[in-house]
Design a protein around this motif. Structure first.
Motif, mmCIF file in Angstrom:
data_model
loop_
_atom_site.group_PDB
_atom_site.id
_atom_site.type_symbol
_atom_site.label_atom_id
_atom_site.label_comp_id
_atom_site.label_asym_id
_atom_site.label_seq_id
_atom_site.Cartn_x
_atom_site.Cartn_y
_atom_site.Cartn_z
ATOM 1 N N VAL A 79 0.837 -1.196 0.000
ATOM 2 C CA VAL A 79 0.000 0.000 0.000
ATOM 3 C C VAL A 79 0.873 1.248 0.000
ATOM 4 N N ILE A 80 0.461 2.232 -0.793
ATOM 5 C CA ILE A 80 1.071 3.559 -0.755
ATOM 6 C C ILE A 80 -0.007 4.546 -0.337
ATOM 7 N N LEU A 81 0.291 5.367 0.653
ATOM 8 C CA LEU A 81 -0.653 6.367 1.141
ATOM 9 C C LEU A 81 -0.251 7.745 0.636
ATOM 10 N N SER A 82 -1.198 8.453 0.072
ATOM 11 C CA SER A 82 -0.903 9.796 -0.445
ATOM 12 C C SER A 82 -1.346 10.899 0.498
ATOM 13 N N GLY A 83 -2.210 10.557 1.482
ATOM 14 C CA GLY A 83 -2.824 11.604 2.283
ATOM 15 C C GLY A 83 -3.904 12.293 1.471
ATOM 16 N N PRO A 84 -4.387 13.467 1.936
ATOM 17 C CA PRO A 84 -5.457 14.159 1.221
ATOM 18 C C PRO A 84 -5.026 14.559 -0.193
ATOM 19 N N MET A 85 -5.741 14.054 -1.192
ATOM 20 C CA MET A 85 -5.476 14.363 -2.594
ATOM 21 C C MET A 85 -6.784 14.314 -3.364
ATOM 22 N N PRO A 86 -6.940 15.164 -4.367
ATOM 23 C CA PRO A 86 -8.148 15.114 -5.188
ATOM 24 C C PRO A 86 -8.327 13.746 -5.840
ATOM 25 N N THR A 87 -9.560 13.368 -6.055
ATOM 26 C CA THR A 87 -9.841 12.101 -6.724
ATOM 27 C C THR A 87 -9.099 11.978 -8.056
ATOM 28 N N PRO A 88 -9.149 12.985 -8.941
ATOM 29 C CA PRO A 88 -8.426 12.844 -10.211
ATOM 30 C C PRO A 88 -6.918 12.752 -10.052
ATOM 31 N N ALA A 89 -6.388 13.256 -8.939
ATOM 32 C CA ALA A 89 -4.944 13.123 -8.702
ATOM 33 C C ALA A 89 -4.572 11.661 -8.479
ATOM 34 N N ILE A 90 -5.422 10.932 -7.790
ATOM 35 C CA ILE A 90 -5.153 9.512 -7.579
ATOM 36 C C ILE A 90 -5.187 8.769 -8.906
ATOM 37 N N ALA A 91 -6.169 9.105 -9.758
ATOM 38 C CA ALA A 91 -6.237 8.466 -11.081
ATOM 39 C C ALA A 91 -4.961 8.715 -11.873
ATOM 40 N N TYR A 92 -4.393 9.921 -11.746
ATOM 41 C CA TYR A 92 -3.135 10.229 -12.438
ATOM 42 C C TYR A 92 -1.949 9.494 -11.821
ATOM 43 N N LEU A 93 -1.842 9.514 -10.495
ATOM 44 C CA LEU A 93 -0.680 8.940 -9.822
ATOM 45 C C LEU A 93 -0.593 7.429 -10.005
ATOM 46 N N ILE A 94 -1.731 6.758 -10.107
ATOM 47 C CA ILE A 94 -1.706 5.318 -10.370
ATOM 48 C C ILE A 94 -0.926 5.044 -11.645
ATOM 49 N N ARG A 95 -1.209 5.828 -12.677
ATOM 50 C CA ARG A 95 -0.530 5.634 -13.966
ATOM 51 C C ARG A 95 0.927 6.074 -13.891
ATOM 52 N N ALA A 96 1.156 7.223 -13.232
ATOM 53 C CA ALA A 96 2.517 7.759 -13.167
ATOM 54 C C ALA A 96 3.456 6.832 -12.410
ATOM 55 N N LEU A 97 2.942 6.163 -11.385
ATOM 56 C CA LEU A 97 3.759 5.286 -10.553
ATOM 57 C C LEU A 97 3.687 3.825 -10.992
ATOM 58 N N ARG A 98 2.936 3.558 -12.068
ATOM 59 C CA ARG A 98 2.796 2.208 -12.623
ATOM 60 C C ARG A 98 2.267 1.235 -11.574
ATOM 61 N N LEU A 99 1.197 1.656 -10.880
ATOM 62 C CA LEU A 99 0.596 0.825 -9.844
ATOM 63 C C LEU A 99 -0.539 -0.018 -10.423
ATOM 64 N N GLN A 100 -1.066 -0.913 -9.608
ATOM 65 C CA GLN A 100 -2.067 -1.847 -10.098
ATOM 66 C C GLN A 100 -3.501 -1.401 -9.833
ATOM 67 N N ALA A 101 -3.691 -0.509 -8.887
ATOM 68 C CA ALA A 101 -5.036 -0.022 -8.589
ATOM 69 C C ALA A 101 -4.931 1.173 -7.650
ATOM 70 N N GLY A 102 -6.048 1.836 -7.483
ATOM 71 C CA GLY A 102 -6.104 2.966 -6.556
ATOM 72 C C GLY A 102 -7.461 3.011 -5.880
ATOM 73 N N ILE A 103 -7.476 3.547 -4.678
ATOM 74 C CA ILE A 103 -8.713 3.691 -3.916
ATOM 75 C C ILE A 103 -8.784 5.115 -3.395
ATOM 76 N N VAL A 104 -9.947 5.744 -3.557
ATOM 77 C CA VAL A 104 -10.170 7.081 -3.023
ATOM 78 C C VAL A 104 -11.260 7.011 -1.961
ATOM 79 N N ILE A 105 -10.968 7.558 -0.795
ATOM 80 C CA ILE A 105 -11.943 7.621 0.293
ATOM 81 C C ILE A 105 -12.540 9.022 0.275
ATOM 82 N N LYS A 118 -14.126 4.730 -3.680
ATOM 83 C CA LYS A 118 -14.111 4.589 -5.135
ATOM 84 C C LYS A 118 -12.854 3.827 -5.543
ATOM 85 N N PHE A 119 -12.993 2.973 -6.511
ATOM 86 C CA PHE A 119 -11.856 2.190 -7.010
ATOM 87 C C PHE A 119 -11.448 2.651 -8.407
#
Length: 453
Positions: A79-105, A118-119
């Motif tokens: 797990v990687i924790l980003s702290g408070p970040m906009p939902t679209p930022a998580i969608a971007y960071l998943i791709r930028a960091l070549r991760l397998q999925a992302g979850i936004v609370i 949201k997944f």
């Protein structure tokens, strides 16, 4: 994004029949971790999958983040924790960091009592349906924690905000800047509080930020895209050229000009589309929703811009764009999707697309909308005591037909059930304000009577 697991009152909320509790979120995280760990499509040379977790600023995010983190780790997922970040930022960071999925609370534009999950997939889009269904079906399975050597690990990403700021700036043309503009940015005490103002400032604007003091309880409270009165006041107080309002998770956008006039999603999409058409940059047409103002549709027709209506919800707009191969769409609520810039709706990037149109043409918001007058709309929410099939009720259909005949081709009626609340939403739109008020109230009264009988 998959469907949201919304609470209607914090941890006392429910998902269908499921209460939103730390235990439920723990099992959700564990189920997601098991499914992701078993999916061949994302394994990279035998390495364990890694999931990014982001959140907005509401107080329950701490609790839900910990529960999700524990569930994923128990399933052997890093797990990687980003702290408070906009939902679209998580969608971007998943791709930028070549991760397998992302979850936004986040509960988006709702007040702090609510929260949800949201997944996102590795591509920054919603999970494939088969993966989503597997996660949902495994929520009630017992947790069988991996041996200690196989447990997932957790780390924080310290430069998430900086990465996303640079990404947002990259979507604005390099030959232009925002120098000479004073902009008020309202972040709704939400996830963009430490980001949106910096984006505009680094592009040259004189920025005044409001809604940037989150305390866990004030997200979306009398501020942001769902309450533009605060932004209107600030724009006039600071003698600004315009204002930008985001919602709690940063995917909605409303704008205000120097005179305090509000511009909603329909109008902002129109500005982007018109500018792109003038510059031969518009791919295909524009996707709206059943709520898109009729005047905007009529204007697109005059401009020979193809237009289609999807069901209400940014997910359906996105699906329509993907099916058509188009790039621009959104909702009057302020969800705007620019597929050539991002994989999901993004309030900051959408604002930059509007600002691009203004700077490129040296026009104001009002000048872009000259000659375009939105039809009045009346929306009434009718509470129903139980699930109610309004479409099968003869009295409701009769009054609806009567209204449509009276409005003729200068208006329309939309009746739909809410996806998250026991409500029937009635929307009447037309040239005559008197007529739409009359028919909206009459239809709503008919629904109320029928649902109580």
């Amino acid at each position: 994004m998959t469907k949201k697991y919304f609470g209607t009152d914090g941890i006392r909320g429910r998902v269908g029949k499921e209460p939103i509790t730390p235990d439920f979120i723990l099992h959700l995280g564990y189920s997601a971790g098991k499914v992701l760990a078993a999916a061949d499509w994302h394994l990279m040379q035998g390495k364990r999958p890694t999931v990014l977790i982001g959140k907005d600023t509401r107080v329950s995010g701490y609790m839900l983040e910990s529960a999700l983190e524990a569930g994923l780790c128990a399933a052997g997922v890093d797990v990687i924790l980003s702290g408070p970040m906009p939902t679209p930022a998580i969608a971007y960071l998943i791709r930028a960091l070549r991760l397998q999925a992302g979850i936004v609370i986040s509960a988006s534009h709702n007040l702090f009592e609510d929260n949800g999950v949201k997944f996102f997939s590795a591509e920054g889009r919603k999970l494939p349906d088969e993966i989503e269904h597997k996660i949902e079906s495994g929520i009630h399975a017992p947790i069988e924690t991996k041996p200690s050597a196989q447990l997932g690990k957790v780390q924080r990403i310290d430069d998430a905000a900086g990465r996303y700021i640079e990404f947002c700036k990259s979507t604005f043309p390099y030959h232009l800047d925002l120098r000479g503009l004073r902009i008020v940015v309202d972040c709704a005490h939400g996830a963009a509080y430490h980001i949106a103002g910096h984006v505009m400032h680094e592009l040259g604007a004189d920025v005044v930020t409001i809604g940037v003091q989150p305390n866990g309880l004030n997200i979306n409270l009398e501020c942001g895209a769902t309450h533009c009165a605060t932004l209107q006041k600030a724009v006039k107080q600071h003698h600004a050229d315009l204002g930008i309002a985001l919602d709690g998770d940063g995917d909605r956008l409303m704008m205000v000009d120097k005179n305090g006039r509000i511009y909603d999603g329909d109008q902002l999409i129109y500005i982007i589309a018109k500018h792109r058409q003038q510059n031969k940059m518009l791919t295909g047409g524009v996707a709206g929703t059943l709520m898109t103002n009729l005047a905007i549709e009529a204007q697109f027709k005059k401009m020979n811009i193809p237009f289609l209506r999807a069901n209400v919800g940014d997910r359906y707009v996105l699906e329509a764009l993907q099916e058509k191969g188009w790039q621009l769409g959104g909702e009057n609520s302020g969800h705007i999707i620019c597929m050539d810039k991002h994989t999901t709706g993004d309030g900051i990037i959408s604002a930059l697309q509007v600002l691009y149109a203004l700077r490129d043409t040296n026009k104001t918001l009002a000048e872009f909308l000259r000659g375009v007058s939105l039809y009045p709309q009346r929306l009434i929410n009718v509470k129903t005591p139980k699930p109610f099939n309004f479409s099968a009720n003869k009295a409701i259909q009769a009054v609806r037909e009567e209204a449509e005949t009276d409005l003729n081709d200068k208006g329309r009626v939309l009746i739909r059930a809410s996806g998250t609340e026991p409500l029937i939403r009635v929307m009447v739109e037309g040239e005559s304000k008197h007529k739409i008020n009359h028919w909206a109230e009459r239809i709503a009264a008919t629904i109320q009577t029928a649902s109580n009988s």
